[in-house]
Design an enzyme around this catalytic site. Structure first.
Site, short mmCIF file in Angstrom:
data_model
loop_
_atom_site.label_atom_id
_atom_site.label_comp_id
_atom_site.label_asym_id
_atom_site.label_seq_id
_atom_site.Cartn_x
_atom_site.Cartn_y
_atom_site.Cartn_z
N THR A 119 0.83 -1.20 0.00
CA THR A 119 0.00 0.00 0.00
C THR A 119 0.87 1.25 0.00
O THR A 119 2.00 1.23 0.49
CB THR A 119 -0.91 0.05 1.23
OG1 THR A 119 -0.11 0.25 2.40
CG2 THR A 119 -1.70 -1.24 1.39
N GLU A 120 0.34 2.33 -0.54
CA GLU A 120 1.03 3.61 -0.55
C GLU A 120 0.02 4.72 -0.26
O GLU A 120 -0.76 5.11 -1.12
CB GLU A 120 1.70 3.88 -1.90
CG GLU A 120 2.82 2.90 -2.27
CD GLU A 120 4.11 3.12 -1.49
OE1 GLU A 120 4.21 4.13 -0.75
OE2 GLU A 120 5.02 2.27 -1.63
N ALA A 121 0.03 5.21 0.98
CA ALA A 121 -0.77 6.38 1.33
C ALA A 121 0.03 7.64 1.01
O ALA A 121 1.26 7.60 0.90
CB ALA A 121 -1.13 6.34 2.81
#
Length: 304
Positions: free
Chosen positions: A271-273
């Site tokens: 994931t990449e916030a």
């Protein structure tokens, strides 16, 4: 292209003195014990907490913790959640812990859960991508790894290898990727730096060897309920990589030594916030990480 980095000579890889200069410029900005370990110990009332190793850096010892679901049985498939591989990526650490707090007991009825919430506590405290040896743990998951953060995690996880069905690795892309970390990387390696376009929103990195687009879509759909998904740029790319579908690109995680390649799990995602977005808050980034885990697990529940 960014300006030359403050340490080293352009075009010349760092030696010992440059790495030492970089290390001396780092400072503690927050507390791993107060922010993270305290929460881990609070969860020990409901989950099984164990220490899988420790790191000795700068006259400090950082204990490393794994959290497992209490009702562990061999007939359940195992889910691995990792956070803080890059210690500065805050919502990955706290998203892993908040998932356990809110939903851990629910999902542990169906799956065995293993959570390594903060692989790089020195990086957490100093808000760094690297460890004190100027090594990126998330490029160091391979045999003979020079990064203790990566080696200790991989050694611990080896005992579960045959039963892990899914690995969700929680990360962030931040403005400091361009202002600090990519320039530092170029200086360290004596190469030219070219900054990338920072995506405004949440996105995923799947594994090119096992992309599982429906699995990734389930995650994106769940995350979109709580925070915005990064749109592709004018070249239909995110961070210079062609999109596979909305909010999803693919890397060869094994070849690159990424944490997502540490197991043989068939379902993996990173994931990449994006915490620097004008549309984001620290809590919305944590919410996005929690939603990503839920989206992954809901997909797997429906496969049963």
């Amino acid at each position: 292209m960014s300006q030359p980095y403050s340490i080293g000579t352009v075009g010349t890889p760092w030696g010992t003195s440059e790495k030492q200069s970089w290390l001396q410029a780092q400072s503690m900005k927050r507390s791993y014990d107060a922010d993270v370990v305290t929460k881990i110990l609070e969860l020990s009332a409901r989950f099984n907490v164990s220490q899988y190793g420790s790191l000795s850096y700068e006259h400090r010892v950082f204990d490393l913790f794994a959290i497992q679901s209490p009702n562990w049985t061999t007939d359940k498939k195992t889910i691995l959640i990792t956070g803080g591989v890059h210690g500065y990526e805050t919502s990955g650490v706290h998203g892993a812990l908040e998932f356990l707090e809110q939903y851990g007991n629910h999902y542990s009825e169906t799956f065995n859960l293993i959570v390594l919430p903060c692989l790089s506590p020195w990086g957490y405290e100093t808000i760094n991508r690297w460890n004190p040896d100027a090594i990126d743990p998330n490029r160091s998951f391979f045999n003979g790894s020079p990064a203790q953060e990566s080696k200790l995690a991989a050694d611990y996880l080896a005992q579960f290898q045959n039963n892990i069905i899914c690995h969700i690795d929680l990360h962030e892309t931040t403005d400091t990727d361009n202002s600090e970390f990519r320039p530092a990387l170029a200086a360290r390696d004596g190469i030219t730096n070219h900054n990338w376009n920072i995506p405004d929103g949440f996105y995923l990195v799947g594994h090119t060897q096992k992309p599982e687009p429906n699995f990734q879509k389930s995650i994106i759909d769940e995350v979109a309920k709580v925070t915005h998904i990064a749109p592709a740029d004018e070249n239909k790319q995110l961070i210079g990589v062609p999109i596979e579908q909305e909010g999803v690109i693919n890397y060869d995680g094994t070849k690159l030594g990424l944490c997502m390649g540490v197991t043989d799990a068939p379902y993996v995602t990173t994931t990449e916030a994006y915490p620097d977005s004008l549309k984001a808050t620290p809590q919305s980034c944590i919410d996005g990480q929690v939603a990503a885990i839920k989206g992954a697990l809901n997909y797997l529940v429906n496969l049963r």
